[in-house]
Scaffold this motif. Structure first.
Motif, mmCIF file in Angstrom:
data_model
loop_
_atom_site.group_PDB
_atom_site.id
_atom_site.type_symbol
_atom_site.label_atom_id
_atom_site.label_comp_id
_atom_site.label_asym_id
_atom_site.label_seq_id
_atom_site.Cartn_x
_atom_site.Cartn_y
_atom_site.Cartn_z
ATOM 1 N N GLU A 30 -3.000 3.001 8.926
ATOM 2 C CA GLU A 30 -3.826 2.620 9.109
ATOM 3 C C GLU A 30 -4.777 3.567 7.524
ATOM 4 O OE1 GLU A 30 -3.322 1.703 11.471
ATOM 5 O OE2 GLU A 30 -3.562 -0.909 12.121
ATOM 6 N N GLU A 31 -4.388 5.106 8.145
ATOM 7 C CA GLU A 31 -5.133 6.032 7.566
ATOM 8 C C GLU A 31 -4.202 6.107 6.567
ATOM 9 O OE1 GLU A 31 -7.547 7.727 8.149
ATOM 10 O OE2 GLU A 31 -8.185 5.099 9.225
ATOM 11 N N MET A 32 -2.908 5.969 6.235
ATOM 12 C CA MET A 32 -2.120 6.620 5.532
ATOM 13 C C MET A 32 -2.442 5.391 3.562
ATOM 14 S SD MET A 32 1.550 6.804 7.515
ATOM 15 C CE MET A 32 1.886 7.889 9.145
ATOM 16 N N GLY A 33 -1.919 6.319 2.514
ATOM 17 C CA GLY A 33 -2.010 4.781 1.627
ATOM 18 C C GLY A 33 -0.509 4.588 1.231
ATOM 19 N N GLU A 34 -0.741 4.434 0.196
ATOM 20 C CA GLU A 34 0.692 3.388 0.418
ATOM 21 C C GLU A 34 0.665 3.306 -1.870
ATOM 22 O OE1 GLU A 34 2.152 -0.552 0.877
ATOM 23 O OE2 GLU A 34 1.114 -1.854 -0.839
ATOM 24 N N TYR A 35 2.535 4.094 -2.056
ATOM 25 C CA TYR A 35 2.738 4.219 -3.282
ATOM 26 C C TYR A 35 3.529 3.752 -3.761
ATOM 27 C CZ TYR A 35 4.850 6.306 -7.464
ATOM 28 O OH TYR A 35 4.819 6.983 -8.682
ATOM 29 N N VAL A 36 3.851 2.534 -4.561
ATOM 30 C CA VAL A 36 4.453 1.255 -4.724
ATOM 31 C C VAL A 36 5.290 1.634 -6.084
ATOM 32 C CG1 VAL A 36 5.146 -1.056 -5.289
ATOM 33 C CG2 VAL A 36 3.201 -0.506 -3.783
ATOM 34 N N VAL A 37 6.923 1.197 -6.107
ATOM 35 C CA VAL A 37 7.880 1.419 -6.807
ATOM 36 C C VAL A 37 8.751 0.534 -7.442
ATOM 37 C CG1 VAL A 37 9.368 2.840 -7.973
ATOM 38 C CG2 VAL A 37 7.763 4.362 -6.396
ATOM 39 N N PRO A 38 8.390 -0.489 -8.299
ATOM 40 C CA PRO A 38 9.636 -1.414 -8.878
ATOM 41 C C PRO A 38 10.939 -0.894 -9.223
ATOM 42 C CG PRO A 38 8.401 -1.031 -10.911
ATOM 43 C CD PRO A 38 7.581 -0.110 -9.594
ATOM 44 N N LEU A 39 11.374 -1.517 -8.268
ATOM 45 C CA LEU A 39 13.312 -1.065 -8.487
ATOM 46 C C LEU A 39 13.727 -2.864 -9.215
ATOM 47 C CD1 LEU A 39 13.958 -0.128 -5.038
ATOM 48 C CD2 LEU A 39 13.402 0.893 -7.305
#
Length: 833
Positions: free
Chosen positions: A227-236
């Motif tokens: 819950e303390e981590m962030g998220e980076y999203v890459v579309p493949l």
């Protein structure tokens, strides 16, 4: 050494999992006796008495969504009771008594998501049971990862799988082999890996997957809460499909790209150039921009929400194809301006670029009018020049020199859509001012793109005062005198509504930032609070900031009505939502409840806004990739009762909404006031540094004019030192690298950067006495380095050919200190200028 490392990590995982308290937000989990209302939805079972209380009060717990078993609890009875909870979404099994039997798993079949911790040497006793194949969503958390995953072969119904533990690349390969060949219905995969580059190429063959989520394994092993981590999203991009749009005679079939989201979850939610290069080797159409317009990973069409696109962030830098890596951000600035007025761009308190109004054209000579982007990279340190890929080789009368710059400046101008690079019209020119100490021997040099060489001022002079020029420009009036120009500093400023509608922002965090600290000021958490606020909140990109909970169908409401509540997970960043605490919003939908619930749970909501338009009200929810707009109903439109009770409900709603608007207006005003105040101070300080008059600055301030954009330097040439030795640059094992280019960075006052030609023999001549470090790029884009001190320690004899081993540049540093730290170079005091 590797064995010891893995044992330490396993121990950390074990401590992390069995403690469980901080990891999954223990403070939000309550034992049955402490749950008092329907908004407390996370239940903790620690002992037998908890089971007894739950059993005797079962009707009071039908709203519970998550149950954690973590103690002396009979697993058979817990499974049975959990199957009786109508709203349960997830069961977390950490510590329990007994063995999970077939009958227990049959009860768990009715629980949407089961998460289980598997201790060392208990894998066979825990998961080797055919009844696991009845479940559709499972999370396996291993103290010790098994050698293979053959036990998953019978789990044919599984749609969501999470495997967390100390997975290495070989174990991940084993897992993907089973997924590819034995799990045709699996759509979503989550696993922990040290990095994206540990993702095996076999992932391409798992064509049934719709998304993949990678948890930072090194951080997870240290016990950091997800819950303390962030998220980076890459579309493949995984392919394309035909989609029907329109209706009746206006319908048509169009081809749309299909993307699979890859999500990297970490306290450092960003991907390096190497990570992206690796992904591009698997999926050639990978884009590094997380805000690319693409379909959200929702597998069904929604009848209650529409997705809207985000505005382009106006300050993004254009890529420099010459750069060794694009992540290096130090000295880079970007601005948005308009051709209708004179413009002055300030940066770093060291330089300014002035562009007259109506002075731009396309490369084909057509005049350009409208908004335009200005990109400037200022370089006064060796690492800045080196990362940009800019060589300072200088030839004069066939004698080889190297330019030693006090600073270099790269100026580019682009059209509003960034598709065209713009030029100055013939006869127009731009002025560069600088407030940097330069050598008395420095002269103006410009890089000629056409000739691929540096040119001296006398070869580049435009005779600005020559008769017959179409325009006369008095730059003094831009920033002094009449002050005709719009002055733009490199201070980033925005309003909360601009941030909401602009791509890349995570609660007012600009795209180039991955974490940010806010301080409390006048009841609000803001950037750069005055008086060094003691109450600080840290936010991370991609971390879920808001809670959206779809409530069970209200039997007293009309059919087709669904309700939700919205709350601030941070308990501080969204004070405007307080008037609606516990308020049940309503909207129309014919979709089943489980689909509505999944939509709100599966996304990371980073901002929210309520808007009234006439008699309509809209809830706008933001993710990194778009805004979802949901039309909301006034209470009188759906509630049962007489007109008097409906009018009272509407009045209560309007009163709440008025409070919401008042708090949000205060928040917006405070943000804007502080940002404008800081920007004004910054702009005046920069103007004083560049255009102020004082005897102390007389030798530091200067200017030059240009009739084209490009790369310029204030520098002086010195003959290149004769090479002492030829080097063959190798990777570990002294295997020669197939080189694309090499940069030699020499220390001194001032420094220089030489990019020698790479001969077929791969022999690179190097003068080692003042070498600070060298960078080498291979044909496949890999970067290697060697620190100058390490090279000198080899005591290589003069005029010899020597094979030397280089180290791989593991990260892509964003600034000089990060680069020198990775190379092990001590950061010395910056030279005075």
């Amino acid at each position: 050494m590797e064995l010891i490392k893995r044992l330490v990590i396993r121990l950390l995982i074990f401590v992390f999992l069995i403690s469980g308290n901080e990891v999954l937000g223990q403070a939000t989990f309550l034992i049955p006796k402490k749950i008092k209302n329907t908004f407390q939805t996370e239940l903790l079972l620690e002992e037998y008495n908890d089971l007894q209380y739950l059993e005797s009060h079962l009707p009071n717990f039908q709203h519970v969504e998550v149950v954690r078993v973590d103690g002396a609890v009979d697993i058979a009875k817990a499974a049975f009771l959990c199957s009786k909870l109508s709203m349960i979404q997830e069961l977390q099994l950490f510590k329990y008594e007994g063995i999970i039997a077939d009958e227990d798993l049959q009860y768990l079949e009715w629980v949407p998501y089961v998460s289980i911790y598997i201790p060392k040497n208990r894998i066979d006793a825990t998961v080797l049971n055919d009844a696991w194949g009845l479940l559709t969503q499972v999370s396996l958390r291993f103290e010790e990862v098994p050698d293979n995953f053959d036990f998953l072969k019978g789990w044919k119904q599984l749609r969501n799988l999470s495997v967390l533990g100390n997975l290495n690349k070989e174990e991940a390969e084993s897992l993907l082999w089973v997924i590819q060949s034995e799990m045709p219905r699996l759509k979503h995969l989550e696993m922990s890996l040290v990095g994206v580059q540990d993702l095996p190429p076999r992932i391409k063959d798992c064509k049934q997957l719709h998304s993949i989520r990678i948890i930072d394994g090194s951080e997870w092993a240290q016990g950091l809460a997800l819950e303390e981590m962030g998220e980076y999203v890459v579309p493949l991009r995984t392919g394309s499909r035909n989609v029907k749009i329109g209706k009746g005679a206006n319908s048509a079939i169009v081809e749309k790209n299909v993307y699979m989201p890859l999500k990297w979850v970490s306290t450092r939610p960003r991907l390096s150039t190497k990570d992206l290069a690796y992904l591009k080797s698997l999926y050639p159409d990978v884009t590094e921009h997380e805000a690319l317009t693409w379909l959200e990973d929702t597998e069904w069409e929604l009848d209650f929400a529409e997705q809207e696109g985000l505005s382009t962030y106006p300050f993004a830098m254009e890529k420099n194809e010459r750069a060794f890596w694009s992540d290096f951000a130090e000295g880079k600035h970007s601005y948005l301006a308009h051709s209708e007025s004179d413009q002055v761009f300030l940066g770093d308190h060291k330089w300014s670029v002035s562009i007259p109004k109506n002075a731009l054209q396309f490369k084909d000579g057509r005049p350009y009018n409208g908004a335009y982007h200005v990109n400037v990279q200022f370089m006064d340190e060796a690492a800045q020049v080196a990362s940009s890929g800019l060589g300072l080789n200088y030839d004069s009368n066939r004698v080889k020199y190297a330019l030693h710059p006090s600073f270099c400046l790269d100026i580019r101008v682009f059209s509003d859509d960034r598709k065209h690079e713009l030029q100055l019209k013939p006869g127009y020119f731009s002025e560069v001012n600088y407030a940097v100490g330069i050598s008395e021997n420095d002269r103006f040099f410009a890089w000629s793109e056409a000739k691929s060489k540096w040119m001296h001022f006398y070869d580049y002079d435009y005779q600005f005062d020559a008769p017959g020029l179409p325009v006369k420009i008095d730059f003094y009036q831009f920033y002094k005198g009449a002050e005709t120009a719009k002055i733009r500093s490199d201070f980033k400023s925005w309003t909360i509504d601009e941030a909401f509608q602009t791509e890349g922002f995570n609660y007012l965090m600009p795209p180039e930032r991955y974490e940010m600290r806010l301080g409390k000021y006048k009841g609000q958490f803001v950037l750069d609070p005055p008086n060094n606020s003691k109450e600080i909140r840290r936010i991370i990109r991609g971390k879920n900031q808001l809670g959206i909970r779809a409530l069970p169908r209200n039997k007293k409401s009309q059919s087709g009505i669904q309700e939700l509540v919205i709350f601030d997970r941070t308990h501080s960043l969204f004070p405007e939502l307080e008037p609606f605490e516990g308020f049940r919003w309503a909207f129309q939908t014919q979709m089943p409840y489980d689909k509505v619930l999944a939509f709100f749970k599966e996304k990371n909501w980073v901002d929210a806004r309520l808007r009234k338009l006439g008699k309509s009200c809209y809830l706008e929810l933001k993710t990194h990739r778009g805004i979802w707009s949901i039309p909301l109903l006034y209470p009188s439109a759906y509630m049962m009762g007489d007109s008097k009770s409906k009018a009272k409900a509407d009045a209560d709603f309007n009163k709440r909404f008025a409070k919401y608007e008042k708090i949000r207006a205060q928040k917006a005003g405070l943000w804007q006031f502080l940002r404008q105040q800081l920007e004004s101070v910054d702009r005046e300080e920069q103007k004083t540094a560049l255009f102020g008059i004082s005897a102390a600055k007389a030798r530091r301030n200067g200017r030059f004019m240009i009739q084209s954009f490009g790369v310029f330097a204030m520098a002086h040439p010195l003959p290149q030192s004769e090479a002492q030795s030829d080097l063959i640059l190798c990777e570990l094992g002294k295997i020669p690298l197939k080189l694309k280019r090499v940069a030699l960075i020499f220390d001194g006052e001032p420094f220089t950067v030489v990019i020698p030609p790479v001969p077929n023999t791969l022999q690179i001549p190097v003068f080692m006495e003042s070498l600070q470090f060298l960078l080498a790029e291979t044909d496949n884009g890999e970067l290697y380095y060697l620190e100058g001190g390490a090279l000198r320690n080899l005591k290589i004899a003069e005029n010899t050919l020597t094979y030397v081993e280089l180290k791989a540049l593991k990260n892509n540093p964003k600034n000089t200190s990060e680069l020198l730290k990775e190379m092990g170079i001590r950061v010395t005091k910056k030279r005075r200028k």
